[in-house]
Design a protein around this motif. Structure first.
Motif, PDB file in Angstrom:
ATOM      1  N   UNK A   1      59.382  35.623  50.668  1.00 47.89           N
ATOM      2  CA  UNK A   1      60.678  35.559  49.989  1.00 47.89           C
ATOM      3  C   UNK A   1      60.497  35.158  48.532  1.00 47.89           C
ATOM      4  N   UNK A   2      59.617  34.204  48.278  1.00 46.72           N
ATOM      5  CA  UNK A   2      59.356  33.778  46.904  1.00 46.72           C
ATOM      6  C   UNK A   2      58.738  34.917  46.096  1.00 46.72           C
TER       7      UNK A   2
ATOM      8  N   UNK B   1      63.517  29.315  44.975  1.00 43.72           N
ATOM      9  CA  UNK B   1      64.198  29.432  43.696  1.00 43.72           C
ATOM     10  C   UNK B   1      63.265  29.950  42.618  1.00 43.72           C
ATOM     11  N   UNK B   2      63.823  30.792  41.735  1.00 42.64           N
ATOM     12  CA  UNK B   2      63.087  31.332  40.595  1.00 42.64           C
ATOM     13  C   UNK B   2      63.986  31.241  39.371  1.00 42.64           C
ATOM     14  N   UNK B   3      63.427  30.760  38.273  1.00 42.53           N
ATOM     15  CA  UNK B   3      64.122  30.727  36.998  1.00 42.53           C
ATOM     16  C   UNK B   3      63.192  31.370  35.977  1.00 42.53           C
ATOM     17  N   UNK B   4      63.607  32.510  35.435  1.00 36.81           N
ATOM     18  CA  UNK B   4      62.741  33.278  34.544  1.00 36.81           C
ATOM     19  C   UNK B   4      63.368  33.437  33.168  1.00 36.81           C
ATOM     20  N   UNK B   5      62.711  32.882  32.178  1.00 29.04           N
ATOM     21  CA  UNK B   5      63.107  33.042  30.777  1.00 29.04           C
ATOM     22  C   UNK B   5      62.116  34.027  30.161  1.00 29.04           C
TER      23      UNK B   5
ATOM     24  N   UNK C   1      59.810  27.704  42.937  1.00 28.12           N
ATOM     25  CA  UNK C   1      59.551  26.706  43.972  1.00 28.12           C
ATOM     26  C   UNK C   1      60.000  27.268  45.309  1.00 28.12           C
ATOM     27  N   UNK C   2      59.408  26.707  46.361  1.00 36.83           N
ATOM     28  CA  UNK C   2      59.879  27.002  47.706  1.00 36.83           C
ATOM     29  C   UNK C   2      59.762  25.737  48.531  1.00 36.83           C
ATOM     30  N   UNK C   3      60.617  25.634  49.511  1.00 39.35           N
ATOM     31  CA  UNK C   3      60.599  24.449  50.358  1.00 39.35           C
ATOM     32  C   UNK C   3      59.197  24.248  50.942  1.00 39.35           C
ATOM     33  N   UNK C   4      58.661  23.070  50.736  1.00 41.58           N
ATOM     34  CA  UNK C   4      57.356  22.737  51.279  1.00 41.58           C
ATOM     35  C   UNK C   4      56.178  23.300  50.509  1.00 41.58           C
ATOM     36  N   UNK C   5      56.425  24.017  49.412  1.00 41.57           N
ATOM     37  CA  UNK C   5      55.340  24.663  48.685  1.00 41.57           C
ATOM     38  C   UNK C   5      55.142  24.185  47.265  1.00 41.57           C
ATOM     39  N   UNK C   6      55.919  23.211  46.834  1.00 36.13           N
ATOM     40  CA  UNK C   6      55.775  22.715  45.480  1.00 36.13           C
ATOM     41  C   UNK C   6      56.521  23.559  44.467  1.00 36.13           C
ATOM     42  N   UNK C   7      56.444  23.118  43.228  1.00 33.79           N
ATOM     43  CA  UNK C   7      57.117  23.803  42.117  1.00 33.79           C
ATOM     44  C   UNK C   7      56.081  24.119  41.043  1.00 33.79           C
ATOM     45  N   UNK C   8      56.304  25.238  40.349  1.00 41.62           N
ATOM     46  CA  UNK C   8      55.337  25.731  39.378  1.00 41.62           C
ATOM     47  C   UNK C   8      56.043  26.273  38.141  1.00 41.62           C
ATOM     48  N   UNK C   9      55.371  26.163  37.022  1.00 47.65           N
ATOM     49  CA  UNK C   9      55.803  26.778  35.782  1.00 47.65           C
ATOM     50  C   UNK C   9      54.620  27.580  35.265  1.00 47.65           C
TER      51      UNK C   9
END
Length: 160
Positions: free
Chosen positions: A12-13, A119-123, A132-140
């Motif tokens: 899904x991510x 969730x995805x936020x793309x600039x 980010x995904x539940x249980x998978x951490x967040x990344x930039x």
């Protein structure tokens, strides 16, 4: 809440990130072209770039998840009864976009039974994507990110 496995969440991510890339191509086509601006019922602006970017996002998502629900800022709700709801804002910051000010982004999230799981936020203009995904951490941009361990509000940095 039904347990979602890591493979589903990873897929899904990846699909959401692909959808954000598809929106970026549409947005780049219209960037700085002086597109016509309409005003929606809530007095916010909308352009052809918003509408076409949302259409592209949905095209990518629906190819993999045709039975999921979709709540797009520009085209409304589809399959509202699905436990899976994709929330889409193709150009968050349309006012900036139409003024040629590059502070806008694409927002895509998946909610399952009321809980946000992807969730995805793309600039794209800044070549920055956070996910980010539940249980998978967040990344930039592929680098792990985390909330600061600030213990006093005076030491915090807030942005909105």
């Amino acid at each position: 809440m039904t347990q979602l496995d890591d493979a589903f969440l990873d897929q899904a991510l990846a699909t959401a990130r692909e959808a954000a890339d598809a929106a970026a191509a549409v947005i780049a086509h219209y960037w700085k072209r002086g597109v016509a601006v309409e005003t929606k019922a809530d007095d916010t602006p909308v352009t052809i770039a918003d509408r076409e970017a949302e259409t592209e996002i949905k095209r990518v998502l629906k190819a993999r998840y045709p039975g999921h629900g979709y709540f797009g800022e520009e085209h409304g709700i589809e399959h509202a009864d699905s436990p899976y709801q994709w929330l889409i804002d193709p150009i968050d910051g349309t006012k900036s976009f139409v003024r040629g000010y590059p502070f806008f982004s694409t927002q895509i999230a998946l909610r399952h039974e009321g809980e946000f799981v992807v969730g995805v936020s793309a600039a794209a203009h800044f070549c920055e994507t956070a996910w980010a995904r539940r249980g998978g951490g967040a990344y930039l941009n592929g680098e792990h990110i985390a909330v600061a361990m600030t213990d006093r509000i005076e030491a915090a940095t807030l942005s909105w």
